[in-house]
Design an enzyme around this catalytic site. Structure first.
Site, short mmCIF file in Angstrom:
data_model
loop_
_atom_site.label_atom_id
_atom_site.label_comp_id
_atom_site.label_asym_id
_atom_site.label_seq_id
_atom_site.Cartn_x
_atom_site.Cartn_y
_atom_site.Cartn_z
N SER A 62 -33.68 18.72 11.60
CA SER A 62 -33.05 19.77 12.47
C SER A 62 -34.06 20.82 13.31
CB SER A 62 -32.50 20.85 11.45
OG SER A 62 -31.38 20.16 10.80
N HIS A 123 -41.24 17.39 6.76
CA HIS A 123 -42.15 18.60 6.39
C HIS A 123 -43.77 18.18 6.13
CE1 HIS A 123 -38.85 21.23 5.20
NE2 HIS A 123 -38.22 20.08 4.90
N ARG A 153 -35.39 14.13 -1.35
CA ARG A 153 -34.42 14.57 -0.44
C ARG A 153 -34.84 13.88 1.04
NH1 ARG A 153 -32.07 20.39 -0.18
NH2 ARG A 153 -31.46 20.56 1.93
N ARG A 185 -39.53 20.12 -5.01
CA ARG A 185 -39.41 20.92 -3.90
C ARG A 185 -38.55 22.05 -4.21
NH1 ARG A 185 -37.52 17.72 1.28
NH2 ARG A 185 -36.52 19.55 1.86
N PRO A 258 -42.91 24.99 9.10
CA PRO A 258 -43.16 26.05 8.27
C PRO A 258 -41.87 26.62 7.52
CG PRO A 258 -43.11 26.23 10.82
CD PRO A 258 -42.74 24.82 10.52
N ASP A 397 -24.73 18.27 7.37
CA ASP A 397 -26.35 17.98 6.97
C ASP A 397 -26.45 18.53 5.52
OD1 ASP A 397 -28.98 16.99 7.35
OD2 ASP A 397 -29.65 19.31 7.41
N ASP A 438 -27.83 17.07 16.17
CA ASP A 438 -29.33 17.14 16.01
C ASP A 438 -29.91 15.95 15.60
OD1 ASP A 438 -28.32 17.84 13.85
OD2 ASP A 438 -30.01 19.54 13.69
N HIS A 439 -29.01 15.28 14.59
CA HIS A 439 -29.69 14.09 13.92
C HIS A 439 -28.48 13.57 12.96
CE1 HIS A 439 -29.92 16.29 10.09
NE2 HIS A 439 -30.72 17.20 10.69
#
EC number: 5.4.2.12
Length: 505
Positions: A62, A123, A153, A185, A258, A397, A438-439
């Protein structure tokens, strides 16, 4: 007289895939999407890999998706930049990294490395951890402690042991480094101010109050025995001579994205932190791979590359009004990332943030806040003063990440219901909509052998342009969406926006 709005509607994590197996996009009953798809010009565009500035074959996400969409060009991502700096050797000359190590050497203290331990590439990437270990070895650091956050994930749900074993092999090869703590996470990388989760990770990192295991592997295996996957592993301490992050130490956080690294960093590097009671670490050198937010007092390893002439800036320069609207989970994406890493609103821009539901996981409420987002948008449309709308529906998503087919189908069906009301309203106002994504994610939530698949996909995403009588190019990429919006708005495209309108002329 009411304006004729042009809307970009992003169905987050919604891509094209032929097979119906585990494909919530195909299996969902979505009469509105299908109606627009059959009536208006359509195409599909690439949303992963080199087309969005990522390494070849790397799935999109995203953050990357919205950045490329808003910039109207290929934006070379942090992952690509960092990989290149390691290959070129610039990484090992980086001032911030070397200052962190000099701090440790001058204080005879410890270097702590935080980060998501996987090759998901969304990430972080664990090969960046390996480069940090090599740098520490080269500079003669003796005490290096890794605080590993488990993924499950963006990679397989139970893949942590592979990364742990490879990292331990690297420790042995270099003769430095050891695991100090391990956290899923879900705890260490929350982004919704659920401080009770972060506190568990913090306690393990500070070596305060957390379960203790002899090895990282033993702790993960115990978690598996309790039915937990990597993401949800309760933070634990690994027995060694480490006594947590202490005065005079240094921390390097190697996550480059971030949004899920900011909260933990605030606990350590924001003096005004109030989420829960903390003992501040004195004389701590805190470095982050990228800038996480303005509240964090950190040295930045890779400074941001400024993006000019994003869709929002062009709208402002042409005196157009714009609305950015999403629920909490995707709000940073339609604002900060869509604007090329800028938090401030443009002139003529307004924003609507709808709270995401407070549930443990979104499969428990697949509709999330889609209906509330839709209602808020209809309210804004009724004001009649909008030129440009950027809207995100998070459900495909966020629910797709559960790897559960039925809830993901429900998520898409809820979004389709909202899509119908929104697009029909825009068409009633003689406006246009671009419906896209977006994906990928919800297009495959099960593997071929019916295991949950929680990762994104590299499949192309659909594009519908609700303007009759035009023809769309057969291929394209996310960076072509902003030029297409400008085309519909009759606004000239600036030179640094190098994407091309999907509308053939």
């Amino acid at each position: 007289m009411a304006k004729k709005p042009t809307a970009l509607i992003i169905l987050d994590g919604f891509a094209n895939r032929e097979s119906e197996h585990g494909n919530a996009v195909k299996l969902a009953n979505k009469p509105n999407f299908d109606r627009y798809y059959n009536k208006y010009p359509t195409t599909q565009i690439e949303a992963s890999g080199l087309d969005v500035g990522l390494p070849e074959g790397q799935m999109g996400n995203s953050e990357v998706g919205h950045m490329n969409i808003g910039a109207g060009r290929i934006v070379y991502q942090s992952l690509t930049r960092i990989n290149k700096s390691i290959e070129d050797g610039d990484f090992f000359e980086n001032d911030v990294l070397n200052n962190a190590i000099a701090h440790v050497n001058s204080h005879d203290s410890a270097l702590h490395i935080f980060g998501l331990l996987s090759d998901g590439g969304v990430h972080s990437h664990y090969k960046h951890l390996f480069a940090l270990l090599e740098l520490a070895k080269k500079q003669g650091v003796e005490k290096v402690y890794v605080h590993a956050f488990l993924d499950g994930r963006d990679v397989d749900q139970k893949s942590a042991l592979k990364y742990i074993e490879e990292t331990e092999a690297k420790f042995n090869e270099l003769g430095i480094g050891q695991f100090a703590s391990v956290s899923g996470r879900y705890y260490a990388m929350d982004r919704d101010k659920r401080w009770e989760r972060e506190e568990k990770a913090y306690n393990a990192i500070r070596n305060f109050d957390a379960p203790t295991y002899a090895t990282a592997k033993e702790g993960v295996e115990a978690s598996y025995n309790e039915g937990l996957t990597d993401e949800f592993v309760v933070p634990f301490i690994v027995e060694n001579q480490n006594d947590g992050v202490n005065d005079g130490d240094a921390v390097i956080f190697y996550n480059f994205r971030p949004d899920r690294a900011a909260q933990l960093s605030e606990i350590f590097a924001n003096r005004a932190f109030e989420g829960f009671k903390v003992e501040q670490v004195k004389d701590l050198f805190y470095a982050t791979f990228t800038k996480y937010n303005d509240n964090i007092d950190a040295a930045i390893v890779f400074e941001k590359v400024d993006l000019n002439n994003t869709i929002g800036e062009i709208a402002q320069n042409n005196n157009l009004t714009q609305l950015r609207i999403a629920e909490t989970e995707k709000y940073p994406h339609v604002t900060y990332f869509m604007s090329g890493g800028r938090n401030e609103e443009f002139k003529g821009e307004r924003r609507r943030l709808i709270d995401s539901p407070k549930v443990a996981t979104y499969d428990l409420k697949p509709e999330m806040s889609a209906y509330e987002v839709k209602d808020a948008l209809l309210e804004e449309l009724n004001k009649g003063d909008l030129d440009l709308i950027i809207l995100n529906f998070a459900n495909p998503d966020m629910v797709g990440h559960s790897g559960m087919l039925e809830p993901t189908i429900k998520a898409i069906e809820a979004v389709d219901e909202c899509l119908g009301e929104v697009v029909d309203k825009i068409l009633d106002m003689d406006g246009y909509a671009i419906i896209t994504a977006d994906h990928g994610n919800s297009d495959q939530v099960l593997t071929d052998d019916d295991q949950p698949m929680t990762t994104h996909t590299t499949n192309p995403v659909p594009v519908i342009v609700t303007k009759e009588g035009v023809t769309l190019r057969e291929t394209g990429r996310l960076g072509d969406l902003a030029p297409t919006l400008l085309d519909l708005l009759n606004v000239e495209q600036p030179e640094d926006m190098t994407g091309e309108s999907l509308i053939k002329h």
